[in-house]
Design an enzyme around this catalytic site. Structure first.
Site, PDB file in Angstrom:
ATOM      1  CE  LYS A 198      -3.488   2.360   2.881  1.00 56.61           C
ATOM      2  NZ  LYS A 198      -4.573   2.168   3.848  1.00 56.61           N
ATOM      3  CE  LYS A 252      -6.208   1.844  -0.185  1.00 57.80           C
ATOM      4  NZ  LYS A 252      -6.331   2.104   0.933  1.00 57.80           N
TER       5      LYS A 252
HETATM    6  C1  PBG Z   1      -7.217   3.238   5.814  1.00 54.53           C
HETATM    7  C2  PBG Z   1      -7.765   3.179   4.516  1.00 54.53           C
HETATM    8  C3  PBG Z   1      -7.464   3.951   3.472  1.00 54.53           C
HETATM    9  C4  PBG Z   1      -7.895   3.422   2.469  1.00 54.53           C
HETATM   10  C5  PBG Z   1      -8.600   2.128   2.485  1.00 54.53           C
HETATM   11  N1  PBG Z   1      -8.053   1.909   4.045  1.00 54.53           N
HETATM   12  C6  PBG Z   1      -6.893   5.512   3.486  1.00 54.53           C
HETATM   13  C7  PBG Z   1      -5.608   5.615   3.722  1.00 54.53           C
HETATM   14  O1  PBG Z   1      -4.748   4.857   3.962  1.00 54.53           O
HETATM   15  O2  PBG Z   1      -5.375   6.877   4.157  1.00 54.53           O
HETATM   16  C8  PBG Z   1      -8.095   4.226   1.056  1.00 54.53           C
HETATM   17  C9  PBG Z   1      -9.180   3.588   0.119  1.00 54.53           C
HETATM   18  C10 PBG Z   1      -9.499   4.892  -0.819  1.00 54.53           C
HETATM   19  O3  PBG Z   1      -8.995   5.745  -1.159  1.00 54.53           O
HETATM   20  O4  PBG Z   1     -10.643   4.471  -1.668  1.00 54.53           O
HETATM   21  N2  PBG Z   1      -6.166   2.737   6.271  1.00 54.53           N
END
Ligand code: PBG
Length: 328
Positions: A198, A252
């Site tokens: 991520k 992601k």
């Molecule tokens: C929480 C999380 C996030 C997303 C999914 N789980 C946000 C982040 O890490 O700031 C993002 C999902 C999206 O942008 O659709 N940790």
């Protein structure tokens, strides 16, 4: 060579185009993210994500019943509590919003796969993905202290009836901590889909309005991956998560990281690979379509097809419901 070889022969007849298509989208591989907040009869639109809303548990039940008829792969739930604190206590309570939402959704559609996003940032008042500490000389998320919070959250999700748990906090050792907690409490059968690779991405902008989880200071660069890091670092993240017991892994965001999806597909052929087509990827298409700059359906399906073609078998996407109807 030309003129013996003419690739246009594969494109002339629509039925031949259809026949030679290799990348196919199916609703069964799409997962719809949903946001749940306390209250009754609430469907609060998320301005930055047209078509998406925060739902109270009773409205979630209606939504879940509808989704169950579309043949989607499942839903991914995010909880947004009414009160936040430094440790995100609501997430660790069996009467918190995520536990309530899971119980309600499970009762409404027992057969629909229900995945829970597991992180602290929606529940903490500072908006970071864990417990803060200053022990290193500057304020940062304390990795190992956060593992304890994460393990407690996992048990809350499992006890409420979650079918799969998806940790998204990018803490080292998070999969291991969750696996140990689940196995120690009779939940050996509950799989973990880890947000393994991520990135610290600007594409999460709209989501932070949806989940009210914007960091109150600083950013997430000390735990999420640097977009410019070697793709090999993403492979190490995946490898470690698998060693810790992850059953499915995720990259992601999706579109700006198709190369990472492809690398992961090639390097870990036997592992179910998911990609999260995140809020910013969705909202930028919505915004352009609203201006009449292009056709939403066409662009959305092209985006989803490219993620699938890169090698993700599972796609988390806010278009899941629309796509199921478009594909029908
Ligand atoms: C929480 C999380 C996030 C997303 C999914 N789980 C946000 C982040 O890490 O700031 C993002 C999902 C999206 O942008 O659709 N940790």
């Amino acid at each position: 060579m030309f003129p013996t070889t003419r690739l246009r022969r594969l494109r002339y007849h629509p039925a031949v185009r259809e026949l030679v298509r290799e990348t196919r989208l199916s609703p069964a591989n799409l997962i719809l993210p949903l946001f749940v907040r306390p209250g009754k009869a609430i469907r609060e639109p998320i301005a930055a994500m047209p078509g998406q809303a925060q739902l109270s548990p009773d409205v979630l039940v209606d939504e879940i019943r509808e989704v169950a008829k579309l043949g989607l792969g499942g839903v991914l739930l995010f909880g947004i509590p009414s009160t936040k604190d430094a440790l995100g206590s609501d997430a660790m309570s069996d009467s918190g919003i995520i536990a309530e939402a899971v119980r309600a959704a499970k009762q409404a559609a027992p057969d629909l796969l229900l995945i829970t996003d597991l992180c602290c940032c929606e529940y903490t008042d500072h908006g970071h993905c864990g417990a803060l500490s200053e022990s290193t000389g500057r304020i940062d998320v304390d990795n190992d202290a956060t593992l304890e919070l994460i393990a407690r959250q996992a048990l809350v999700h499992a006890r409420a009836g979650a079918d799969m748990i998806a940790p998204s906090g990018m803490m080292d050792g998070m999969v291991r901590a969750i696996r140990q907690a689940l196995d120690g409490d009779g939940f050996q059968h509950v799989p973990i889909m880890s947000y393994s690779a991520k990135y610290a991405s600007g594409f999460y902008g709209p989501f932070r309005e949806a989940a009210e989880s914007a960091p109150q200071f600083g950013d997430r660069r000390s735990y999420q991956m640097d977009p410019a890091a070697a793709a090999g670092q993403a492979m190490r993240e995946i490898e470690l998560d698998l060693a810790e017991g992850a059953d499915l892994v995720m990259v992601k965001p999706a579109l700006p990281y198709l190369d990472v999806i492809r690398d992961a597909r090639e390097r870990f052929p036997g592992v179910p690979l998911a990609a999260y087509n995140v809020s910013g990827e969705y909202s930028m298409v919505k915004a352009a379509a609203e201006r009449g700059w292009f056709d939403e359906q066409r662009i959305a399906l092209e985006c989803l097809t490219s993620i699938r073609r890169a090698g993700a078998s599972i796609i988390l996407t806010y278009w899941a419901k629309d796509a199921a109807r478009w594909l029908a």
